[in-house]
Design a protein around this motif. Structure first.
Motif, mmCIF file in Angstrom:
data_model
loop_
_atom_site.group_PDB
_atom_site.id
_atom_site.type_symbol
_atom_site.label_atom_id
_atom_site.label_comp_id
_atom_site.label_asym_id
_atom_site.label_seq_id
_atom_site.Cartn_x
_atom_site.Cartn_y
_atom_site.Cartn_z
ATOM 1 N N ARG A 53 0.808 -1.215 0.000
ATOM 2 C CA ARG A 53 0.000 0.000 0.000
ATOM 3 C C ARG A 53 0.847 1.274 0.000
ATOM 4 O O ARG A 53 0.322 2.364 0.200
ATOM 5 C CB ARG A 53 -0.911 0.025 1.226
ATOM 6 N N GLY A 54 2.139 1.160 -0.254
ATOM 7 C CA GLY A 54 2.989 2.348 -0.280
ATOM 8 C C GLY A 54 2.541 3.338 -1.345
ATOM 9 O O GLY A 54 2.005 2.948 -2.387
ATOM 10 N N THR A 55 2.774 4.602 -1.098
ATOM 11 C CA THR A 55 2.320 5.637 -2.040
ATOM 12 C C THR A 55 3.444 6.563 -2.504
ATOM 13 O O THR A 55 3.188 7.540 -3.200
ATOM 14 C CB THR A 55 1.201 6.496 -1.409
ATOM 15 N N ASP A 56 4.688 6.265 -2.137
ATOM 16 C CA ASP A 56 5.792 7.077 -2.645
ATOM 17 C C ASP A 56 5.996 6.791 -4.134
ATOM 18 O O ASP A 56 5.813 5.665 -4.606
ATOM 19 C CB ASP A 56 7.094 6.742 -1.916
ATOM 20 N N ALA A 57 6.358 7.821 -4.873
ATOM 21 C CA ALA A 57 6.804 7.666 -6.257
ATOM 22 C C ALA A 57 8.313 7.901 -6.276
ATOM 23 O O ALA A 57 8.873 8.542 -5.381
ATOM 24 C CB ALA A 57 6.095 8.662 -7.165
ATOM 25 N N PHE A 58 8.977 7.363 -7.295
ATOM 26 C CA PHE A 58 10.431 7.475 -7.396
ATOM 27 C C PHE A 58 10.810 8.033 -8.765
ATOM 28 O O PHE A 58 10.413 7.476 -9.795
ATOM 29 C CB PHE A 58 11.096 6.114 -7.206
ATOM 30 N N VAL A 59 11.568 9.117 -8.766
ATOM 31 C CA VAL A 59 12.156 9.621 -10.000
ATOM 32 C C VAL A 59 13.546 9.006 -10.110
ATOM 33 O O VAL A 59 14.413 9.245 -9.256
ATOM 34 C CB VAL A 59 12.260 11.151 -9.993
ATOM 35 N N LEU A 60 13.759 8.202 -11.140
ATOM 36 C CA LEU A 60 15.047 7.548 -11.321
ATOM 37 C C LEU A 60 16.042 8.545 -11.914
ATOM 38 O O LEU A 60 15.755 9.194 -12.915
ATOM 39 C CB LEU A 60 14.907 6.347 -12.249
ATOM 40 N N LEU A 61 17.203 8.633 -11.298
ATOM 41 C CA LEU A 61 18.228 9.562 -11.752
ATOM 42 C C LEU A 61 19.402 8.850 -12.411
ATOM 43 O O LEU A 61 19.988 9.351 -13.363
ATOM 44 C CB LEU A 61 18.735 10.402 -10.572
ATOM 45 N N GLU A 62 19.746 7.698 -11.891
ATOM 46 C CA GLU A 62 20.824 6.885 -12.453
ATOM 47 C C GLU A 62 20.441 5.415 -12.353
ATOM 48 O O GLU A 62 19.752 5.013 -11.421
ATOM 49 C CB GLU A 62 22.140 7.095 -11.686
ATOM 50 N N GLY A 63 20.930 4.620 -13.318
ATOM 51 C CA GLY A 63 20.717 3.177 -13.262
ATOM 52 C C GLY A 63 19.408 2.763 -13.900
ATOM 53 O O GLY A 63 18.708 3.571 -14.519
ATOM 54 N N CYS A 64 19.091 1.488 -13.776
ATOM 55 C CA CYS A 64 17.836 0.987 -14.320
ATOM 56 C C CYS A 64 17.209 -0.013 -13.361
ATOM 57 O O CYS A 64 17.885 -0.620 -12.526
ATOM 58 C CB CYS A 64 18.031 0.357 -15.709
ATOM 59 N N VAL A 65 15.895 -0.141 -13.480
ATOM 60 C CA VAL A 65 15.122 -1.044 -12.625
ATOM 61 C C VAL A 65 14.287 -1.978 -13.493
ATOM 62 O O VAL A 65 14.040 -1.697 -14.665
ATOM 63 C CB VAL A 65 14.201 -0.262 -11.662
ATOM 64 N N LYS A 66 13.882 -3.090 -12.895
ATOM 65 C CA LYS A 66 13.010 -4.044 -13.557
ATOM 66 C C LYS A 66 11.636 -4.003 -12.891
ATOM 67 O O LYS A 66 11.539 -4.021 -11.661
ATOM 68 C CB LYS A 66 13.586 -5.460 -13.445
ATOM 69 N N ALA A 101 2.751 -3.864 -9.373
ATOM 70 C CA ALA A 101 3.917 -4.682 -9.693
ATOM 71 C C ALA A 101 5.020 -4.337 -8.700
ATOM 72 O O ALA A 101 4.941 -3.346 -7.967
ATOM 73 C CB ALA A 101 4.379 -4.435 -11.125
ATOM 74 N N SER A 102 6.045 -5.176 -8.691
ATOM 75 C CA SER A 102 7.231 -4.896 -7.891
ATOM 76 C C SER A 102 8.271 -4.219 -8.768
ATOM 77 O O SER A 102 8.303 -4.422 -9.980
ATOM 78 C CB SER A 102 7.812 -6.194 -7.316
ATOM 79 N N VAL A 103 9.127 -3.430 -8.153
ATOM 80 C CA VAL A 103 10.216 -2.769 -8.873
ATOM 81 C C VAL A 103 11.512 -3.066 -8.134
ATOM 82 O O VAL A 103 11.661 -2.728 -6.962
ATOM 83 C CB VAL A 103 9.993 -1.250 -8.978
ATOM 84 N N PHE A 104 12.443 -3.729 -8.850
ATOM 85 C CA PHE A 104 13.744 -4.084 -8.288
ATOM 86 C C PHE A 104 14.857 -3.431 -9.112
ATOM 87 O O PHE A 104 14.738 -3.295 -10.327
ATOM 88 C CB PHE A 104 13.949 -5.603 -8.296
ATOM 89 N N THR A 105 15.935 -3.087 -8.453
ATOM 90 C CA THR A 105 17.054 -2.499 -9.165
ATOM 91 C C THR A 105 17.789 -3.569 -9.973
ATOM 92 O O THR A 105 18.069 -4.659 -9.481
ATOM 93 C CB THR A 105 18.045 -1.841 -8.191
ATOM 94 N N ALA A 106 18.105 -3.239 -11.229
ATOM 95 C CA ALA A 106 18.924 -4.121 -12.069
ATOM 96 C C ALA A 106 20.387 -3.717 -12.005
ATOM 97 O O ALA A 106 21.276 -4.528 -12.273
ATOM 98 C CB ALA A 106 18.438 -4.064 -13.515
ATOM 99 N N THR A 107 20.634 -2.468 -11.668
ATOM 100 C CA THR A 107 21.983 -1.929 -11.464
ATOM 101 C C THR A 107 21.926 -1.069 -10.207
ATOM 102 O O THR A 107 20.865 -0.917 -9.594
ATOM 103 C CB THR A 107 22.409 -1.053 -12.662
ATOM 104 N N ALA A 108 23.053 -0.502 -9.829
ATOM 105 C CA ALA A 108 23.005 0.515 -8.779
ATOM 106 C C ALA A 108 22.126 1.667 -9.269
ATOM 107 O O ALA A 108 22.173 2.036 -10.436
ATOM 108 C CB ALA A 108 24.408 1.007 -8.462
ATOM 109 N N VAL A 109 21.317 2.201 -8.377
ATOM 110 C CA VAL A 109 20.318 3.205 -8.752
ATOM 111 C C VAL A 109 20.385 4.382 -7.789
ATOM 112 O O VAL A 109 20.574 4.200 -6.577
ATOM 113 C CB VAL A 109 18.898 2.587 -8.740
ATOM 114 N N VAL A 110 20.243 5.571 -8.342
ATOM 115 C CA VAL A 110 20.008 6.779 -7.545
ATOM 116 C C VAL A 110 18.629 7.293 -7.924
ATOM 117 O O VAL A 110 18.292 7.372 -9.113
ATOM 118 C CB VAL A 110 21.070 7.858 -7.809
ATOM 119 N N ALA A 111 17.811 7.589 -6.943
ATOM 120 C CA ALA A 111 16.438 8.036 -7.205
ATOM 121 C C ALA A 111 16.013 9.041 -6.149
ATOM 122 O O ALA A 111 16.589 9.099 -5.060
ATOM 123 C CB ALA A 111 15.491 6.842 -7.198
#
Length: 245
Positions: A53-66, A101-111
C-alpha cells in the motif's frame, strides 16, 4: 539503501528521449529534482513490492530497474524496464491503489523518493508537468499494449529480435564488437519479456548468434549487426509459434 546529498549534479543531465525528465520543461524539471529525498540503492534492492500500500513515487536519476509482476501460477514475469529520467510508482501515488507490480534495481540506482502529498502539490502547482506525468502513465499502457500486439503472431526469433532491437536503441552503448545492451537480463527474464519458454529462447539466441547478429555475454547481449536485427524486428516472422511461455 542510503540517503545521498544533493541533486545539483543531475541538473544538466541529458535525459534519454521518452523519459519524463526529458519531456518536462526546464523549470518544471528543476522543481521536480528538488522534491523528496534522494536515495541510493544497491543491485537487487526493492523500490516497491506488488500489492503493497505504499504511495511514494520514485524519480530515477541513475541506473535501471526491472518492473516485475506475479502470474497466477506464482511465476515472476518481467514486465518492463525503466531507466534514469523515468518515474515509477506514480499509480499508487496518483490513485492511492496497491502496487500493481514490484520494482527491483537491475543496477546501482540513484532516485528521489517523493511522497504522495508532495507529488500532488507539485502537480497542482505545475499543470504542464502534471499533464506530462499523466501522459507518461498513458504512454506506458500504450507501449505495453503495442508490445503484446507485436509479439503475438511472430516467430520466437522475431520476438527476440524485436525486444533486443528496442533494448539496443534505448539502453545500448558503443562496444568494440557492436552495441552492448547495458541491462543485465537473465535468460528467464528475457524469455518472460518476449512471452516464450526458456528452451525456445535459447534456440532463438543460438540462431541469432550463428548468424552473427548478436554475441552473448553473461547477462548481457551485444548486437553485432544492428541492421540485420532491425530487419528481423520489423519483418514479422511468418506464422505464429505455438508458444505460450
Amino acid at each position: 539503501m542510503a540517503a545521498v546529498d544533493g541533486s545539483s549534479r543531475f541538473g544538466n543531465v541529458r535525459w534519454a528521449r521518452g523519459t519524463l525528465l526529458h519531456d518536462l520543461q526546464p523549470a518544471d524539471r528543476s522543481a521536480l529534482l528538488t522534491l523528496g529525498t534522494q536515495r541510493s540503492f544497491g543491485v537487487g534492492e526493492a523500490l516497491m513490492i506488488e500489492d503493497d500500500r505504499g504511495t511514494d513515487a520514485f524519480v530515477l536519476l541513475e541506473g535501471c530497474v526491472k518492473v516485475v509482476g506475479s502470474a497466477v501460477d506464482g511465476r515472476s514475469i518481467l514486465l518492463s524496464i525503466r531507466i534514469g529520467g523515468d518515474l515509477v510508482g506514480e499509480l499508487g501515488a496518483l490513485h492511492n491503489t496497491p502496487r500493481s507490480a514490484s520494482v527491483f534495481t537491475a543496477t546501482a540506482v540513484v532516485a528521489r523518493a517523493i511522497s504522495q502529498r508532495t507529488l500532488a502539490r507539485f502537480m497542482a502547482e505545475h499543470p504542464v508537468a502534471a499533464r506530462a506525468i499523466h501522459g507518461a502513465v498513458a504512454d506506458k499502457f500504450r507501449r505495453a499494449t503495442r508490445h503484446r500486439i507485436d509479439i503475438n503472431g511472430a516467430s520466437v526469433r522475431n520476438r527476440l529480435a524485436l525486444v533486443l532491437h528496442y533494448l539496443a536503441e534505448t539502453y545500448g552503448r558503443p562496444h568494440s564488437d557492436g552495441i552492448r545492451i547495458e541491462v543485465p537480463l537473465s535468460q528467464p527474464e528475457l524469455a518472460s519479456l518476449i512471452g516464450v519458454s526458456e528452451p525456445s529462447l535459447q534456440r532463438a539466441v543460438r540462431e541469432l548468434r550463428d548468424q552473427d547478429v548478436i554475441k552473448s555475454e553473461y547477462r548481457r547481449q551485444i548486437v553485432r549487426d544492428p541492421e540485420a536485427l532491425r530487419k528481423l524486428a520489423t519483418q514479422g516472422g511468418g506464422p505464429p509459434d505455438n508458444e505460450k511461455g
